[in-house]
Design an enzyme around this catalytic site. Structure first.
Site, PDB file in Angstrom:
ATOM      1  N   ASP A   1     -28.567  74.648   9.567  1.00  0.00           N
ATOM      2  CA  ASP A   1     -29.432  75.815   9.633  1.00  0.00           C
ATOM      3  C   ASP A   1     -28.541  77.045   9.470  1.00  0.00           C
ATOM      4  OD1 ASP A   1     -31.683  77.328   9.972  1.00  0.00           O
ATOM      5  OD2 ASP A   1     -31.683  77.228  12.153  1.00  0.00           O
TER       6      ASP A   1
ATOM      7  N   VAL B   1     -11.879  29.605  18.864  1.00  0.00           N
ATOM      8  CA  VAL B   1     -11.236  30.652  19.656  1.00  0.00           C
ATOM      9  C   VAL B   1     -10.209  31.390  18.815  1.00  0.00           C
ATOM     10  CG1 VAL B   1      -9.728  31.083  21.643  1.00  0.00           C
ATOM     11  CG2 VAL B   1     -11.633  29.485  21.850  1.00  0.00           C
TER      12      VAL B   1
ATOM     13  N   GLU C   1     -10.673  38.058  19.535  1.00  0.00           N
ATOM     14  CA  GLU C   1     -11.214  38.531  20.813  1.00  0.00           C
ATOM     15  C   GLU C   1     -10.840  39.982  21.082  1.00  0.00           C
ATOM     16  OE1 GLU C   1     -10.817  34.107  21.102  1.00  0.00           O
ATOM     17  OE2 GLU C   1      -9.567  35.736  20.384  1.00  0.00           O
TER      18      GLU C   1
ATOM     19  N   GLU D   1      -3.139  31.707  13.205  1.00  0.00           N
ATOM     20  CA  GLU D   1      -3.414  30.732  14.267  1.00  0.00           C
ATOM     21  C   GLU D   1      -4.313  29.610  13.755  1.00  0.00           C
ATOM     22  OE1 GLU D   1      -5.146  33.143  17.291  1.00  0.00           O
ATOM     23  OE2 GLU D   1      -3.351  34.375  17.549  1.00  0.00           O
TER      24      GLU D   1
END
Length: 881
Positions: free
Chosen positions: A327, A280, A285, A691
């Site tokens: 073009d 996790v 996330e 973390e």
């Protein structure tokens, strides 16, 4: 039917079992619809809502988060944590779903504009039907303003001219005839045919349908486009590569924890819980959410400027674009003819569109000038009484030029009524009218192709008098010179008569007045935009089916080519060769900026060649002939007003206002978004790295857990997302359109950015592990207090980490991040949510929060500030970006 242009009308009618004067019967039509199908070119099926939703879930990070949610639920039996992960997934999927659905609805609204009807002869009666019900053998009546709905052979015509720019790229209207042609006649020269998707500019005709749906020339080109594999956008590729890296890192960390835990004899359930916590922590996330919102914001900002983005990732891809192919007709030019050059025996005037009316006051005294303007008005079939002037683009240009010079066209026509007319046809290549003069007598006014008019002229206007026309060869050289510059030339002549002449005498002994050169002029704002692209390191390439001289003239006007550039600076379609054996030629192609007389297939190969040489290609197009190239390009850009329905279907971006200049903002926005994506990826990854390492290092050192899985999710959804979002709200650097484009293969995370991410992450880790160890060994606090101090230290350190995202060459106190009000708001919101979590009992319980005294809060602030100080010391010493 094979080569209907090479067959006689009688043969075609016989083969199709039709009748020119009666048409098909309704029973025959039903049978032919069963056999050939409806006259519809199947476009890509509209993406269903279910498919849009499934596509949002097709993301590696979403997969990992889903697995983490499942593992959390089954191994930890932790419903709040599972619900938190699922909430992240839902937010990401819903935002992406809503934005893509909005793009598809915008396209659907444009698609409805494309429905047409046709006038047919069936059962001997003229009827109006849906064009989708046309079948081979149908007799169709067409007139000015109609869109041709099937490929058809001409039966009868009356002064018919067709605008085929959307099919061939030819800017001028093509005058048609009934002559049978050789079998090898190329598409642009098939003057006895009309083609699906083209427009009737003047005249009328009766035609017999020979092919419908996918068998038409339009259908073949669209089929070519559908066979092209659409390219994934560079951002999609880069985010997927980054996701794969993160997945591998997650698996490595999880495996390492399980292996070391097993060797240390720890409980297997505890090992798996820790591994899930690391998984996790390793996955940012917030990345899908933040990337989606940043792209959405760019998408909405551009929609306010009339730029519709069909897929969000296309916004960023524009920022990576280093070649823009376009073009000519209607994109770089106005798509309407204007008088460019006047040539008389005594004078010549060019660049007329840049001259004001005062310039022409003296010229009004010249006999030749007045005669030419009067001929332009009287030998002209534009209806002046209509609310909107309609007619041949050349004749419209003549009327508009006359009115610009204050000539009253209506009054001149009323005072000089037309008595006879010889209409233009492809054999005579001229038009003549006999008008009764206001005073007395009659005048014949003639305009047409130079070579046709000059053969009927005996005299020429010179010094306000008619004199013998002795220098025809010199005039032929003048006309050839102007034609080589891409101008369309018309010659003008007249003759005066005391009595009304017979029709067969109208073209005898004419007096030559002079010639006018016409040009579809460049849009006024294009040149400045091309200069901006040049400063931004973006190469603009013109690809047109038009005449090389016309392409050269426009390219010089807009700054693609220098004035008076050599003729070989333009590559003609017939000289385009591709393949390994033509390596030298390919080098020349890559250096060129203007291509003329190119086919849809050649446009496709040109874009493929650019992509093979590591370029990100944007393609502007509006016609049927642009569809394959629009699909092949990294970013296809179509016109919303003038573009064909098929071109809008094939494109990634639609310009609702048809302005070439609108892309300057889009490219700038794309570049800024990529810079912001890089900033918040570094920010998120450095926070997540902190973390992961903090949890892993604490586990290896036998320290109390500094973070719990639900605390990590809280961090990733609060302290990560809000500052990351704030970084995405920045305006971008001032010089963003003066930098060269980044390389096509350049990843989101370069080596230097990875190094910066690791440094920032380790500095935060030092603060978290440092306060954990200090609280455990020195202060000897309880496990819950130690966990809370580490948790709050990480919260504050991650919020302060946002200030590391500014470039080191800029002052720490004066940079885009510090000046960004969204950043300060994000920090305030994050702190408020974190503090509020403590005061909401269910949340506090889920996050394992306890009260801290002032001393403990003081240590949290010291260690958090220490992480920022350490990062800045290393950064200023040259260690990071």
């Amino acid at each position: 039917m094979l080569e209907p242009f090479a067959l006689s009308i009688a043969t075609i009618v016989e083969k199709l079992n039709s009748n020119i004067n009666y048409g098909l019967t309704e029973n025959e039509v039903k049978q032919r619809i069963k056999k050939h199908g409806k006259n519809e070119i199947t476009v890509n099926a509209v993406k269903t809502k279910w498919k849009i939703l499934v596509d949002q879930c097709n993301d590696p990070i979403i997969f990992i988060l889903f697995i983490a949610a499942v593992l959390t639920f089954f191994f930890n039996d932790d419903l709040p944590e599972t619900l938190a992960i699922i909430t992240v997934i839902l937010i990401t999927v819903i935002i992406g779903f809503i934005m893509e659905l909005q793009g598809i609805r915008s396209l659907e609204a444009l698609r409805k504009m494309g429905t047409t009807e046709s006038t047919v002869l069936r059962d001997g009666k003229i009827k109006t039907i849906k064009s989708s019900l046309l079948v081979p053998g149908d007799i169709v009546l067409i007139e000015a303003g109609d869109v041709v709905s099937a490929d058809a052979r001409l039966i009868t015509i009356e002064n018919l001219a067709i605008k085929e720019a959307s099919l061939t790229g030819e800017s001028r209207a093509i005058h048609k005839d009934l002559n049978t042609l050789p079998k090898n006649t190329i598409l642009s020269d098939r003057k006895n045919m009309v083609f699906k998707g083209t427009t009737v500019e003047q005249g009328s005709a009766k035609v017999i349908v020979v092919t419908t749906a996918l068998h038409t020339e339009l259908g073949k080109i669209q089929q070519m486009g559908s066979d092209v594999v659409e390219q994934r956008t560079p951002l999609e590729k880069k985010l997927n590569e980054l996701s794969k890296w993160l997945i591998w890192l997650t698996l490595i960390f999880a495996t390492l924890i399980i292996f070391t835990g097993y060797l240390r004899g720890q409980d297997m359930l505890l090992i798996i819980e820790t591994a899930v916590a690391l998984a996790v922590a390793a996955i940012p996330e917030g990345l899908p959410v933040v990337a989606t919102i940043a792209l959405t914001r760019g998408m909405l900002k551009l929609s306010k400027r009339q730029v519709i983005i069909k897929q969000m990732e296309a916004v960023e891809t524009l920022g990576a674009t280093n070649i823009i192919c376009t073009d000519k007709t209607g994109t770089l030019t106005e798509d309407k003819m204007q008088v460019h050059t006047l040539v008389f025996e005594d004078d010549a005037i060019s660049e007329i569109q840049n001259k004001d009316t005062i310039y022409f006051e003296d010229l009004k005294q010249a006999e030749a000038f007045n005669a030419m303007l009067k001929t332009s008005i009287l030998c002209n079939n534009v209806i002046l009484n209509a609310e909107e002037l309609r007619g041949d683009s050349i004749e419209l240009a003549l009327i508009q030029f006359a009115e610009k010079l204050k000539f009253d066209s209506k009054k001149i026509k009323e005072n000089n009524p037309e008595k006879l007319e010889i209409p233009f046809n492809t054999s005579s290549k001229l038009m003549a009218t006999l008008n009764k003069n206001e005073a007395k007598g009659y005048t014949v006014y003639v305009k047409g192709a130079f070579e046709s008019v000059i053969t009927h002229c005996k005299t020429i206007l010179k010094d306000n008098k008619s004199k013998e026309f002795k220098n025809k060869k010199e005039w032929i050289k003048r006309e050839n010179e102007l034609a080589s510059q891409g101008l369309r030339i018309l010659a003008f002549a007249l003759s005066n008569h005391e009595t009304k002449p017979n029709k067969d005498e109208l073209l005898s002994e004419l007096t030559f007045i002079g010639i006018i050169g016409f040009l579809d002029p460049a849009r006024e704002d294009v040149k400045a935009t091309i200069n901006v692209y040049k400063e931004a390191g973006i190469k603009v390439v013109m690809m047109t089916g038009d005449h090389p001289g016309t392409a050269k003239k426009i390219a010089e006007e807009i700054g693609l080519l220098s004035k008076n550039a050599a003729s070989n600076s333009i590559i003609h379609g017939k000289n385009l060769q591709f393949g390994v054996e033509h390596h030298t030629n390919e080098t020349k192609i890559l250096d060129a900026s203007v291509f003329a007389r190119v086919t849809p297939e050649q446009k496709l190969k040109l874009i493929a060649l650019y992509q093979e040489n590591d370029n990100v290609v944007g393609m502007f197009g509006d016609g049927i002939n642009d569809i394959p190239a629009l699909r092949k390009a990294d970013i296809g850009i179509a016109m919303g007003i003038r573009g064909t329905q098929a071109a809008r279907e094939a494109a990634d971006i639609i310009l609702k206002n048809d302005k070439f200049t609108a892309m300057e903002l889009a490219i700038s926005q794309g570049r800024a978004i990529f810079d912001h994506i890089r900033q918040f990826v570094v920010y998120l990854l450095s926070c997540n790295l902190a973390e992961v390492v903090s949890v892993g290092l604490a586990a290896l050192l036998g320290l109390p857990a500094p973070l719990l899985p639900l605390q990590i999710l809280f961090l990733n959804l609060v302290t990560d997302i809000f500052p990351a979002l704030a970084l995405g709200m920045g305006k971008g650097e001032v010089d963003i359109m003066k930098r060269p484009p980044r390389k096509a293969n350049e990843p989101i995370m370069s080596r230097k950015l990875w190094f910066s991410t690791i440094i920032y992450g380790l500095c935060i880790t030092a603060a978290v592990v440092g306060i954990t160890a200090y609280s455990y060994f020195v202060l000897e606090f309880s496990a819950q207090v130690i966990n809370n101090m580490a948790f709050y230290t990480l919260v504050l350190a991650q919020l302060l980490n946002v200030f590391n995202m500014a470039e080191k060459k800029i002052s720490f106190f004066k940079n885009e991040v510090v000046k960004n009000p969204w950043v300060w708001s994000a920090i305030a919101i994050s702190l408020l949510i974190t503090i509020s979590a403590y005061y909401i009992p269910p949340v506090a319980k889920a996050l394992f929060l306890a009260s801290l005294c002032l001393e403990q809060i003081g240590w949290v602030i010291v260690f958090a500030l220490g992480s920022l100080a350490l990062s800045q010391i290393i950064k200023r010493a040259g260690g990071t970006f």
